[in-house]
Design an enzyme around this catalytic site. Structure first.
Site, mmCIF file in Angstrom:
data_model
loop_
_atom_site.group_PDB
_atom_site.id
_atom_site.type_symbol
_atom_site.label_atom_id
_atom_site.label_comp_id
_atom_site.label_asym_id
_atom_site.label_seq_id
_atom_site.Cartn_x
_atom_site.Cartn_y
_atom_site.Cartn_z
ATOM 1 N N CYS A 262 0.832 -1.215 0.000
ATOM 2 C CA CYS A 262 0.000 0.000 0.000
ATOM 3 C C CYS A 262 0.858 1.253 0.000
ATOM 4 C CB CYS A 262 -0.924 0.016 1.220
ATOM 5 S SG CYS A 262 -2.065 -1.349 1.288
ATOM 6 N N GLY B 53 0.828 1.148 -4.947
ATOM 7 C CA GLY B 53 -0.360 0.402 -4.550
ATOM 8 C C GLY B 53 -1.570 1.290 -4.349
ATOM 9 N N VAL C 28 10.296 -2.995 -15.066
ATOM 10 C CA VAL C 28 11.443 -2.447 -15.798
ATOM 11 C C VAL C 28 11.203 -1.012 -16.246
ATOM 12 C CG1 VAL C 28 12.912 -2.680 -17.848
ATOM 13 C CG2 VAL C 28 12.261 -4.706 -16.537
ATOM 14 N N LEU D 211 5.986 1.710 -19.669
ATOM 15 C CA LEU D 211 6.492 1.501 -21.028
ATOM 16 C C LEU D 211 6.407 0.026 -21.418
ATOM 17 C CD1 LEU D 211 9.723 3.718 -20.962
ATOM 18 C CD2 LEU D 211 7.535 4.253 -22.052
ATOM 19 N N GLY E 66 12.193 15.651 -5.877
ATOM 20 C CA GLY E 66 11.520 14.390 -5.584
ATOM 21 C C GLY E 66 11.884 13.263 -6.526
ATOM 22 N N GLU F 40 15.323 8.818 -4.063
ATOM 23 C CA GLU F 40 14.883 8.289 -2.772
ATOM 24 C C GLU F 40 15.320 9.278 -1.682
ATOM 25 O OE1 GLU F 40 13.061 5.544 -2.302
ATOM 26 O OE2 GLU F 40 13.025 5.146 -4.443
ATOM 27 N N ASP G 230 19.221 -0.327 -8.387
ATOM 28 C CA ASP G 230 17.889 -0.414 -8.997
ATOM 29 C C ASP G 230 18.002 -0.723 -10.487
ATOM 30 O OD1 ASP G 230 14.914 0.012 -8.804
ATOM 31 O OD2 ASP G 230 15.375 1.579 -10.251
ATOM 32 N N LYS H 277 16.784 -4.184 -12.778
ATOM 33 C CA LYS H 277 16.065 -4.129 -14.059
ATOM 34 C C LYS H 277 16.854 -4.843 -15.150
ATOM 35 C CE LYS H 277 13.794 0.253 -12.928
ATOM 36 N NZ LYS H 277 13.639 1.687 -13.256
ATOM 37 N N GLY I 62 7.557 6.965 -11.580
ATOM 38 C CA GLY I 62 6.414 7.699 -11.041
ATOM 39 C C GLY I 62 5.292 6.755 -10.645
#
Length: 377
Positions: A11, A15, A167, A171, A222, A225, A236, A240, A357
């Protein structure tokens, strides 16, 4: 009307956005003859379930209340226990209850278990649910980057798995590569900028701004992290890259990938606080970045933080690329992926767009759920 029962794990931002999309798209889906029937939602500590998962669902008002409660990450779904509209379970019952729901619905209506968490511990429940004959939709990268044994189990029923959003957010990266592979067009090289954060950082540094200034700007916008080193480590992007490499048939683990971090170990989270890193540490990296940018520019190239998958090679880091290539023209926080195959040997197939996003990612997850509709009665 085709009903698709859904249980959501996670959540957080994605989520919550997914739940809001499901609610706001009710009339659109009704026109398509589809009803997404959310029968359960859980965070890491508790699970909210419809009283009868066969005939009932969590109301849209309750789903929006879940979003409101979880806007504060410290709030618990246990606060919904007195509503009368649902049953609430807490650990250690949580995982068992999800598997019980899957066993019940898997024999009749089917179930889509959606993982929007950021946990590496969901692989067990995902594998159990897929074994039962239910479907799994993932935005969470970690189950797909676990050890090969668990990965093999998870993808052993490919028709029941969707993970487009792991990934490139919304997209069509996974779908495009799968279409090439299934049509007999082998992919021999992938190179891509798969981090909106690092895409922004590298294109801003290219314009002559100090690396430290760009990192601080990215954080204030923003894009990063809370600790920017979570992005700057490249981990990260490596996850991917591993998902894509495994899609191409490579038997790799995360520790097999060469990963270039944009900060040295002595500036790591275990050594420096976030404040120390941003206050003085990161500025020590400015000169090195300036020199690398100048060296690339003198050859007509630019620097991009990319993943490269070719043969058995899979690595993540800064590469010099031609200014006039799709990756070289990249500005801002878009993702760009160049795919080379037999049919695209020199001019690659290029996938580009917003690759991050909550809204974009949740849209990709929702599309994945709907893509499973033919598996439901």
């Amino acid at each position: 009307m085709k009903n698709i029962p859904v249980v959501l794990m996670g959540c957080g931002g994605v989520g919550r956005q997914l739940l809001q999309h499901i609610v706001t798209c009710r009339s659109l889906h009704a026109n398509q003859g589809i009803r997404l029937r959310v029968v359960g939602v859980c965070d890491s500590k508790s699970l909210v379930v419809a009283p009868d998962v066969f005939s009932m669902e969590l109301s849209d008002n309750l789903l929006l209340e879940v979003c409101r409660v979880k806007l504060d990450s410290s709030s618990s779904l246990l606060t919904l226990n007195g509503s009368g509209e649902c049953q609430v379970y807490s650990n250690p019952e949580l995982t068992k209850k999800i598997i019980d729901i899957a066993a019940l619905l898997g024999k009749s209506t089917g179930l889509a278990l959606v993982d929007c968490s950021a946990s590496s511990e969901t692989i067990g429940v995902l594998n159990r649910v897929v074994d039962i004959g239910c479907c799994a939709v993932l935005a969470n990268k970690k189950p797909l980057t676990c050890k090969m044994e668990d990965y093999d189990k998870l993808v052993s029923h490919p028709r029941f798995i969707r993970h487009e959003s792991t990934v490139g957010a919304g997209l069509p990266v996974i779908a495009t590569i799968n279409r090439l592979l299934s049509s007999g067009d082998p992919v021999h090289r992938i190179i891509g900028s798969l981090s909106g954060t690092l895409g922004y950082v590298m294109s801003e540094v290219e314009d002559g701004k100090p690396f430290s200034q760009v990192v601080k700007s990215a954080k204030s916008l923003g894009y990063t992290e809370p600790d920017p080193r979570d992005d700057l480590s490249g981990m990260d992007v490596a996850r991917k890259a591993l998902i894509l490499a495994r899609l191409l048939g490579q038997r790799l683990n995360l520790d097999s990938i060469k990963i270039e971090s944009l900060y040295p170990g002595e500036m790591g989270p275990g050594v420096m606080s976030v404040e120390e890193f941003l206050g003085g540490g990161v500025s020590l990296l400015d000169k090195d970045f300036q020199e690398r940018v100048h060296k690339a520019s003198s050859k007509g190239n630019v620097l991009r933080y990319v993943c490269v998958i070719e043969g058995s090679r899979c690595e993540v880091g800064i590469q010099e690329l031609p200014k006039d290539s799709a990756l070289g023209r990249l500005k801002g926080s878009d993702n760009v992926l160049e795919v080379y195959s037999r049919c695209y040997p020199e001019q690659p197939l290029v996938i580009q767009g917003a690759g991050a996003g909550n809204d974009t990612t949740a849209t990709g997850v929702l599309a994945d759920i709907l893509d499973l509709q033919d598996l439901f009665p």
